[in-house]
Design a protein around this motif. Structure first.
Motif, PDB file in Angstrom:
ATOM      1  N   LEU A   1       0.834  -1.197   0.000  1.00 14.13           N
ATOM      2  CA  LEU A   1       0.000   0.000   0.000  1.00 14.13           C
ATOM      3  C   LEU A   1       0.872   1.251   0.000  1.00 14.13           C
ATOM      4  O   LEU A   1       1.780   1.407   0.821  1.00 14.13           O
ATOM      5  CB  LEU A   1      -0.892  -0.001   1.239  1.00 14.13           C
ATOM      6  CG  LEU A   1      -1.938   1.107   1.338  1.00 14.13           C
ATOM      7  CD1 LEU A   1      -2.932   1.009   0.187  1.00 14.13           C
ATOM      8  CD2 LEU A   1      -2.674   1.016   2.674  1.00 14.13           C
ATOM      9  N   GLY A   2       0.644   2.129  -0.967  1.00 14.85           N
ATOM     10  CA  GLY A   2       1.410   3.357  -1.069  1.00 14.85           C
ATOM     11  C   GLY A   2       2.670   3.242  -1.897  1.00 14.85           C
ATOM     12  O   GLY A   2       3.365   4.243  -2.116  1.00 14.85           O
ATOM     13  N   GLU A   3       2.976   2.056  -2.374  1.00 13.60           N
ATOM     14  CA  GLU A   3       4.147   1.874  -3.236  1.00 13.60           C
ATOM     15  C   GLU A   3       3.977   2.680  -4.519  1.00 13.60           C
ATOM     16  O   GLU A   3       2.867   2.802  -5.052  1.00 13.60           O
ATOM     17  CB  GLU A   3       4.312   0.389  -3.558  1.00 13.60           C
ATOM     18  CG  GLU A   3       5.494   0.046  -4.441  1.00 13.60           C
ATOM     19  CD  GLU A   3       5.596  -1.441  -4.709  1.00 13.60           C
ATOM     20  OE1 GLU A   3       6.051  -1.821  -5.800  1.00 13.60           O
ATOM     21  OE2 GLU A   3       5.206  -2.241  -3.826  1.00 13.60           O
ATOM     22  N   THR A   4       5.068   3.215  -5.029  1.00 15.53           N
ATOM     23  CA  THR A   4       5.034   4.018  -6.252  1.00 15.53           C
ATOM     24  C   THR A   4       6.080   3.507  -7.241  1.00 15.53           C
ATOM     25  O   THR A   4       7.028   2.817  -6.865  1.00 15.53           O
ATOM     26  CB  THR A   4       5.308   5.504  -5.965  1.00 15.53           C
ATOM     27  OG1 THR A   4       6.594   5.632  -5.338  1.00 15.53           O
ATOM     28  CG2 THR A   4       4.231   6.094  -5.065  1.00 15.53           C
ATOM     29  N   HIS A   5       5.892   3.884  -8.499  1.00  9.52           N
ATOM     30  CA  HIS A   5       6.882   3.593  -9.538  1.00  9.52           C
ATOM     31  C   HIS A   5       6.870   4.773 -10.500  1.00  9.52           C
ATOM     32  O   HIS A   5       5.828   5.134 -11.051  1.00  9.52           O
ATOM     33  CB  HIS A   5       6.519   2.298 -10.258  1.00  9.52           C
ATOM     34  CG  HIS A   5       7.536   1.865 -11.261  1.00  9.52           C
ATOM     35  ND1 HIS A   5       8.886   1.818 -10.987  1.00  9.52           N
ATOM     36  CD2 HIS A   5       7.414   1.445 -12.562  1.00  9.52           C
ATOM     37  CE1 HIS A   5       9.547   1.380 -12.043  1.00  9.52           C
ATOM     38  NE2 HIS A   5       8.686   1.168 -13.021  1.00  9.52           N
ATOM     39  N   HIS A   6       8.047   5.383 -10.690  1.00  2.49           N
ATOM     40  CA  HIS A   6       8.144   6.656 -11.411  1.00  2.49           C
ATOM     41  C   HIS A   6       9.295   6.574 -12.407  1.00  2.49           C
ATOM     42  O   HIS A   6      10.458   6.449 -12.017  1.00  2.49           O
ATOM     43  CB  HIS A   6       8.377   7.778 -10.387  1.00  2.49           C
ATOM     44  CG  HIS A   6       8.300   9.157 -10.947  1.00  2.49           C
ATOM     45  ND1 HIS A   6       8.820  10.257 -10.303  1.00  2.49           N
ATOM     46  CD2 HIS A   6       7.749   9.641 -12.105  1.00  2.49           C
ATOM     47  CE1 HIS A   6       8.607  11.339 -11.027  1.00  2.49           C
ATOM     48  NE2 HIS A   6       7.963  10.990 -12.126  1.00  2.49           N
ATOM     49  N   VAL A   7       8.978   6.599 -13.702  1.00  2.00           N
ATOM     50  CA  VAL A   7       9.981   6.411 -14.754  1.00  2.00           C
ATOM     51  C   VAL A   7       9.691   7.374 -15.907  1.00  2.00           C
ATOM     52  O   VAL A   7       8.530   7.679 -16.207  1.00  2.00           O
ATOM     53  CB  VAL A   7       9.976   4.957 -15.281  1.00  2.00           C
ATOM     54  CG1 VAL A   7      10.991   4.779 -16.403  1.00  2.00           C
ATOM     55  CG2 VAL A   7      10.277   3.979 -14.150  1.00  2.00           C
ATOM     56  N   SER A   8      10.750   7.825 -16.584  1.00  4.86           N
ATOM     57  CA  SER A   8      10.606   8.680 -17.765  1.00  4.86           C
ATOM     58  C   SER A   8      11.285   8.033 -18.967  1.00  4.86           C
ATOM     59  O   SER A   8      12.319   7.367 -18.834  1.00  4.86           O
ATOM     60  CB  SER A   8      11.232  10.059 -17.527  1.00  4.86           C
ATOM     61  OG  SER A   8      10.532  10.780 -16.538  1.00  4.86           O
ATOM     62  N   ARG A   9      10.664   8.230 -20.127  1.00  2.00           N
ATOM     63  CA  ARG A   9      11.288   7.864 -21.391  1.00  2.00           C
ATOM     64  C   ARG A   9      11.132   9.052 -22.332  1.00  2.00           C
ATOM     65  O   ARG A   9      10.029   9.358 -22.781  1.00  2.00           O
ATOM     66  CB  ARG A   9      10.625   6.636 -22.006  1.00  2.00           C
ATOM     67  CG  ARG A   9      11.389   6.088 -23.230  1.00  2.00           C
ATOM     68  CD  ARG A   9      10.527   5.239 -24.118  1.00  2.00           C
ATOM     69  NE  ARG A   9       9.564   6.049 -24.847  1.00  2.00           N
ATOM     70  CZ  ARG A   9       8.310   5.701 -25.075  1.00  2.00           C
ATOM     71  NH1 ARG A   9       7.838   4.572 -24.599  1.00  2.00           N
ATOM     72  NH2 ARG A   9       7.508   6.499 -25.754  1.00  2.00           N
ATOM     73  N   GLY A  10      12.240   9.745 -22.592  1.00  5.40           N
ATOM     74  CA  GLY A  10      12.142  10.963 -23.384  1.00  5.40           C
ATOM     75  C   GLY A  10      11.257  11.976 -22.676  1.00  5.40           C
ATOM     76  O   GLY A  10      11.454  12.289 -21.499  1.00  5.40           O
ATOM     77  N   SER A  11      10.261  12.489 -23.370  1.00  3.08           N
ATOM     78  CA  SER A  11       9.338  13.475 -22.783  1.00  3.08           C
ATOM     79  C   SER A  11       8.136  12.836 -22.111  1.00  3.08           C
ATOM     80  O   SER A  11       7.276  13.538 -21.578  1.00  3.08           O
ATOM     81  CB  SER A  11       8.866  14.442 -23.871  1.00  3.08           C
ATOM     82  OG  SER A  11       8.243  13.747 -24.938  1.00  3.08           O
TER      83      SER A  11
END
Length: 409
Positions: free
Chosen positions: A143-153
Motif C-alpha cells: 500500500l502506497g508503493e510508487t513507480h516513477h519512470v521517464s522515457r524521453g518526454s
C-alpha cells in the motif's frame, strides 16, 4: 504486465476514506532511497524472468493449490519467493507504457485523421499486451508503493492505491506530444480447478489533448492453465471507444483450434473497427499479438500491417537510475530491492526473509493505523467507488514530473 498469480497474492485490508498517511511516510523514511534494483522488462524473449524458472515447475505450482476450492477468490493466497520474478507488479504495468521498441503511443498523436488516429490507438492497445510467464509472478505492491519512470518526454507514475482489494493507478503525460494516460486496474483472480483466471477490471483512458479526443478501453484477462497442459495466455474481449470521433473497436483475444487442451494457435487477436452510430465495419483486424496483426479495409480489400510485435516488444532496454537523490523511498525498485537481489543471486532463504520483512512492516502499519483511528490516503490520486462497486482513480496533479529512473535512448 500481469504474470501468473501476479495479482492474487494480497493480504492486508484497506479502507478508502482519506485522513492521513503519516505512518506510511514514516515507514518509507526508514528505507534508504538510493537502494534500487532494476531488471530487464518482459519482452518476446522473456528477458530476465525466463532465467529464474524454478525446477519441477508444474508439481510445485499444483502443490500451492492443494487446499484451494474451485471458484475461490485468491486475493489472499500466499506465494513463496521461488515463484517471484525480481520486480513489482507496478513495474510490469509501467513497462507496458514506457518500455517499447517502435513508439506506437506517439503515432496516435500524429495521425492526420480521426480514423488514422483511432487505428493507431488500437495498435498501441495491443502493444501493451506483454508475454505472461507460467510459474512466475511479480511482487504484489504494498500500500502506497510508487513507480516513477521517464522515457524521453513521457513521464509515467504509478501508485498502489489499495491493497485489499488490489487496485493500481497510473498517470502518464507527454507535454511534447500532448498525450495523457490514466489507468485504474483491479485484478480479480479465481481458481477453476484446472486453471486460474484473473479478470482485469478497470478502465484505461488515452487522451490526445491536441485533438480533444478521449479513448476509453479495457484489458484482456489472464488465463493460467494448469491441466492438461500448462501455460499463461491473454484471453477475452476488449472494447475501445472514442465518443469524440464516433469510432469504436471490438477485439477478442483467444486460442483457436484446441482439442483437449492441446494444439491451437495461441496469442491470437481478432476484431473490427466500426462507426458507433451505424455499426458499419470499416476495418477488420486479425493476427497474433506476439507476431503480426493486420488491418483489412472492408471496402477496398487492402491489407496493411497494424502492429508488429518484433519491432514493438523485443530487445527492450532496461531502465536505469539517473538521479538517486530524487528517488522516493516508496519506489518499487527500492521497496523490493533486497528481495529482488536475493532472487537474482538465487539465495532463496534470504529472499524469503526479506519478503517477510516487507510484508510485516505493512501489517505493523495497518495495526498502528487501526489502533490510532488513522485511515490511509493515496498521495498522488483520488479514489472513488462507482455505482457498480468498481474503482475509479483520478490524478491529483495535471502533469507527471520527470523521474529519477529513465529508459535510455
Amino acid at each position: 504486465m500481469l504474470s501468473i498469480f501476479g495479482a492474487i497474492l494480497l493480504r492486508d485490508s484497506f479502507s478508502c476514506p482519506p485522513i492521513t498517511r503519516r505512518l506510511q511516510d514514516e515507514a518509507a523514511a526508514e528505507r534508504p532511497a538510493t537502494t534500487a534494483v532494476l531488471t530487464p522488462p518482459l519482452s518476446l524473449e522473456g528477458g530476465l524472468a525466463a532465467e529464474h524458472r524454478p525446477p519441477n515447475l508444474l508439481r510445485r505450482v499444483l502443490s500451492l493449490f492443494g487446499n484451494v476450492r474451485p471458484g475461490s477468490d485468491l486475493t489472499q493466497f500466499q506465494l513463496p519467493p521461488l515463484f517471484n520474478m525480481p520486480k513489482s507488479q507496478l513495474q510490469c504495468y509501467g513497462e507496458a507504457v514506457y518500455c517499447i521498441g517502435e513508439d506506437y503511443l506517439n503515432k496516435c498523436a500524429k495521425g492526420k485523421s480521426s480514423l488514422e488516429r483511432f487505428a493507431s490507438v488500437v495498435a498501441w492497445s495491443i502493444s501493451t499486451t506483454r508475454p505472461a510467464l507460467f510459474g512466475q509472478a511479480p511482487f504484489n505492491p504494498v500500500l502506497g508503493e510508487t513507480h516513477h519512470v521517464s522515457r524521453g518526454s513521457l513521464n509515467v507514475l504509478l501508485e498502489q492505491v489499495s491493497h485489499h482489494p488490489p487496485v493500481s493507478a497510473l498517470h502518464a503525460t507527454d507535454a511534447t506530444e500532448n498525450v495523457e494516460l490514466i489507468w485504474c486496474h483491479k485484478p480479480v483472480p479465481r481458481f477453476h480447478g484446472a486453471s486460474v483466471e484473473a479478470v482485469i477490471k478497470g478502465k484505461r483512458h488515452l487522451k490526445l489533448l491536441k485533438f480533444c479526443e478521449n479513448y476509453e478501453m479495457d484489458s484482456p484477462n489472464l488465463l493460467i492453465k494448469l491441466l492438461p497442459t500448462t501455460g499463461a495466455d491473454w484471453v477475452g474481449d476488449v472494447s475501445i471507444r472514442c465518443k469524440d470521433s464516433g469510432l469504436e473497436a471490438d477485439l477478442c483475444y483467444y486460442k483457436s483450434h484446441v482439442f483437449l487442451g492441446f494444439g491451437g494457435s495461441s496469442k491470437s487477436v481478432r476484431g473490427k473497427i466500426l462507426h458507433s452510430k451505424t455499426l458499419k465495419t470499416i476495418y477488420e483486424i486479425d493476427g497474433q499479438w506476439d507476431r503480426i496483426v493486420k488491418l483489412k479495409d472492408v471496402h477496398s480489400g487492402e491489407v496493411t500491417v497494424l502492429y508488429d510485435a518484433k519491432k514493438a516488444i523485443s530487445g527492450l532496454k532496461t531502465p536505469i537510475l539517473q538521479a538517486p537523490q530524487n528517488m522516493w523511498p516508496t519506489e518499487s525498485a527500492t521497496v523490493w530491492s533486497e528481495v529482488s537481489q536475493a532472487i537474482l543471486n538465487k539465495e532463496w532463504g534470504k529472499a524469503s526473509a526479506a519478503k517477510q520483512n516487507v510484508e510485516e512492516k505493512q501489517r505493523k502499519l495497518q495495526r498502528e493505523r487501526k489502533s490510532s483511528g488513522e485511515l490511509w490516503v493515496p498521495k498522488h490520486f483520488t479514489v472513488t467507488h462507482t455505482k457498480d462497486n468498481e474503482w475509479d482513480c483520478s490524478p491529483l496533479e495535471q502533469s507527471v514530473p520527470p523521474a529519477p529512473i529513465i529508459v535510455p535512448p
